[in-house]
Scaffold this motif. Structure first.
Motif, PDB file in Angstrom:
ATOM      1  N   ASN A  31       0.635  -1.258  -0.113  1.00  0.00           N
ATOM      2  CA  ASN A  31       0.075  -0.093  -0.057  1.00  0.00           C
ATOM      3  C   ASN A  31       0.839   1.246  -0.001  1.00  0.00           C
ATOM      4  O   ASN A  31       0.402   2.404  -0.014  1.00  0.00           O
ATOM      5  CB  ASN A  31      -1.103   0.088   1.452  1.00  0.00           C
ATOM      6  CG  ASN A  31      -2.040  -0.744   1.005  1.00  0.00           C
ATOM      7  OD1 ASN A  31      -2.367  -1.496   0.057  1.00  0.00           O
ATOM      8  ND2 ASN A  31      -2.934  -0.625   2.094  1.00  0.00           N
ATOM      9  N   TYR A  32       2.147   1.104   0.336  1.00  0.00           N
ATOM     10  CA  TYR A  32       2.944   2.406   0.401  1.00  0.00           C
ATOM     11  C   TYR A  32       4.284   2.524  -0.488  1.00  0.00           C
ATOM     12  O   TYR A  32       4.895   1.380  -0.735  1.00  0.00           O
ATOM     13  CB  TYR A  32       3.357   2.208   1.894  1.00  0.00           C
ATOM     14  CG  TYR A  32       2.278   2.370   2.828  1.00  0.00           C
ATOM     15  CD1 TYR A  32       1.776   1.475   3.582  1.00  0.00           C
ATOM     16  CD2 TYR A  32       1.787   3.621   3.381  1.00  0.00           C
ATOM     17  CE1 TYR A  32       0.678   1.561   4.581  1.00  0.00           C
ATOM     18  CE2 TYR A  32       0.682   3.698   4.195  1.00  0.00           C
ATOM     19  CZ  TYR A  32       0.275   2.798   4.896  1.00  0.00           C
ATOM     20  OH  TYR A  32      -0.805   2.731   5.567  1.00  0.00           O
ATOM     21  N   ALA A  33       4.569   3.652  -0.922  1.00  0.00           N
ATOM     22  CA  ALA A  33       5.636   3.913  -1.474  1.00  0.00           C
ATOM     23  C   ALA A  33       6.991   3.859  -0.330  1.00  0.00           C
ATOM     24  O   ALA A  33       6.517   3.732   0.947  1.00  0.00           O
ATOM     25  CB  ALA A  33       6.043   5.313  -1.978  1.00  0.00           C
ATOM     26  N   MET A  34       8.011   3.242  -0.847  1.00  0.00           N
ATOM     27  CA  MET A  34       8.963   3.167   0.062  1.00  0.00           C
ATOM     28  C   MET A  34      10.375   3.917  -0.422  1.00  0.00           C
ATOM     29  O   MET A  34      10.487   4.276  -1.716  1.00  0.00           O
ATOM     30  CB  MET A  34       9.689   1.702   0.018  1.00  0.00           C
ATOM     31  CG  MET A  34       8.363   0.665   0.493  1.00  0.00           C
ATOM     32  SD  MET A  34       8.192   0.895   2.292  1.00  0.00           S
ATOM     33  CE  MET A  34      10.061   0.350   3.002  1.00  0.00           C
ATOM     34  N   SER A  35      11.458   4.231   0.379  1.00  0.00           N
ATOM     35  CA  SER A  35      12.357   4.914  -0.231  1.00  0.00           C
ATOM     36  C   SER A  35      13.726   4.462   0.595  1.00  0.00           C
ATOM     37  O   SER A  35      13.774   3.655   1.760  1.00  0.00           O
ATOM     38  CB  SER A  35      12.206   6.522   0.587  1.00  0.00           C
ATOM     39  OG  SER A  35      11.136   7.161  -0.085  1.00  0.00           O
ATOM     40  N   TRP A  36      14.946   4.769   0.134  1.00  0.00           N
ATOM     41  CA  TRP A  36      16.104   4.860   0.619  1.00  0.00           C
ATOM     42  C   TRP A  36      16.687   6.167   1.244  1.00  0.00           C
ATOM     43  O   TRP A  36      16.667   6.844   0.442  1.00  0.00           O
ATOM     44  CB  TRP A  36      17.094   3.838  -0.224  1.00  0.00           C
ATOM     45  CG  TRP A  36      16.810   2.448  -0.468  1.00  0.00           C
ATOM     46  CD1 TRP A  36      15.889   1.840  -1.603  1.00  0.00           C
ATOM     47  CD2 TRP A  36      17.054   1.316   0.422  1.00  0.00           C
ATOM     48  NE1 TRP A  36      15.933   0.622  -1.356  1.00  0.00           N
ATOM     49  CE2 TRP A  36      16.476   0.205  -0.080  1.00  0.00           C
ATOM     50  CE3 TRP A  36      17.792   1.356   1.514  1.00  0.00           C
ATOM     51  CZ2 TRP A  36      16.830  -1.215   0.511  1.00  0.00           C
ATOM     52  CZ3 TRP A  36      18.276  -0.042   2.112  1.00  0.00           C
ATOM     53  CH2 TRP A  36      17.532  -1.033   1.608  1.00  0.00           C
ATOM     54  N   VAL A  37      17.123   6.036   2.331  1.00  0.00           N
ATOM     55  CA  VAL A  37      17.817   7.391   2.695  1.00  0.00           C
ATOM     56  C   VAL A  37      19.322   6.818   3.316  1.00  0.00           C
ATOM     57  O   VAL A  37      19.254   5.891   3.865  1.00  0.00           O
ATOM     58  CB  VAL A  37      16.985   7.852   3.940  1.00  0.00           C
ATOM     59  CG1 VAL A  37      17.516   9.245   4.727  1.00  0.00           C
ATOM     60  CG2 VAL A  37      15.500   8.169   3.466  1.00  0.00           C
ATOM     61  N   ARG A  38      20.080   7.685   3.010  1.00  0.00           N
ATOM     62  CA  ARG A  38      21.639   7.711   3.649  1.00  0.00           C
ATOM     63  C   ARG A  38      22.096   8.675   4.575  1.00  0.00           C
ATOM     64  O   ARG A  38      21.722   9.734   4.284  1.00  0.00           O
ATOM     65  CB  ARG A  38      22.595   7.080   2.539  1.00  0.00           C
ATOM     66  CG  ARG A  38      22.710   8.280   1.457  1.00  0.00           C
ATOM     67  CD  ARG A  38      23.860   7.820   0.426  1.00  0.00           C
ATOM     68  NE  ARG A  38      24.017   8.940  -0.286  1.00  0.00           N
ATOM     69  CZ  ARG A  38      24.844   8.960  -1.631  1.00  0.00           C
ATOM     70  NH1 ARG A  38      25.298   7.540  -2.080  1.00  0.00           N
ATOM     71  NH2 ARG A  38      25.034   9.926  -2.361  1.00  0.00           N
ATOM     72  N   GLN A  39      22.971   8.173   5.309  1.00  0.00           N
ATOM     73  CA  GLN A  39      23.386   9.441   6.321  1.00  0.00           C
ATOM     74  C   GLN A  39      25.029   9.018   6.391  1.00  0.00           C
ATOM     75  O   GLN A  39      25.206   7.991   7.057  1.00  0.00           O
ATOM     76  CB  GLN A  39      22.666   9.338   7.874  1.00  0.00           C
ATOM     77  CG  GLN A  39      23.233  10.652   8.396  1.00  0.00           C
ATOM     78  CD  GLN A  39      22.331  10.850   9.668  1.00  0.00           C
ATOM     79  OE1 GLN A  39      21.333  10.185   9.821  1.00  0.00           O
ATOM     80  NE2 GLN A  39      22.275  12.241  10.273  1.00  0.00           N
ATOM     81  N   ALA A  40      25.789  10.143   5.924  1.00  0.00           N
ATOM     82  CA  ALA A  40      27.256   9.808   6.117  1.00  0.00           C
ATOM     83  C   ALA A  40      27.612  10.429   7.570  1.00  0.00           C
ATOM     84  O   ALA A  40      26.989  11.188   7.877  1.00  0.00           O
ATOM     85  CB  ALA A  40      27.900  10.619   4.813  1.00  0.00           C
TER      86      ALA A  40
END
Length: 125
Positions: A31-40
């Protein structure tokens, strides 16, 4: 309760590839969009890529366009990120994140409550 568990990170040489996976549970994944997030280290979170609920629409940050590919398998409740031609500047902790909508908004970072625990990606020779 939303649970997201990433895997597949590691140490890779510049130019190499990695495939990240994210196993989702506790909500209706399809039902939902998904994302990838990164943190350096020492930096704020950066949105990397997003995919709509059905998998037919994808978006990428300019920094990874042409090198990364996001995909999902709704039958397996799993999100993927194929990363090719990796660069040292791709070094970061990578998080999968549940969006609040079914479609992708480029650059929109989901609230932290809906992130996984992250997987470390280190690109170094």
């Amino acid at each position: 309760e939303v649970q997201l568990v990433e895997s597949g990170g590691g140490l890779v040489q510049p130019g190499g590839s990695l495939r990240l996976s994210c196993a989702a549970s506790g909500f209706t994944f399809s039902n939902y969009a998904m994302s990838w997030v990164r943190q350096a280290p020492g930096k704020g979170p950066e949105w990397v890529s997003g995919i709509n609920n059905g998998g037919s629409s994808t978006r990428y940050a300019d920094s990874v366009k042409g090198r990364f590919a996001i995909s999902r398998d709704n039958a397996k409740n799993t999100l993927y990120l194929q990363m090719n031609s990796l660069k040292p500047e791709d070094t970061a902790v990578y998080y999968c994140a549940k969006d609040s909508l079914s479609w992708v908004v480029s650059g929109k970072i989901p609230i932290r409550d809906y992130w996984g625990q992250g997987t470390q990606v280190t690109v170094s020779s």
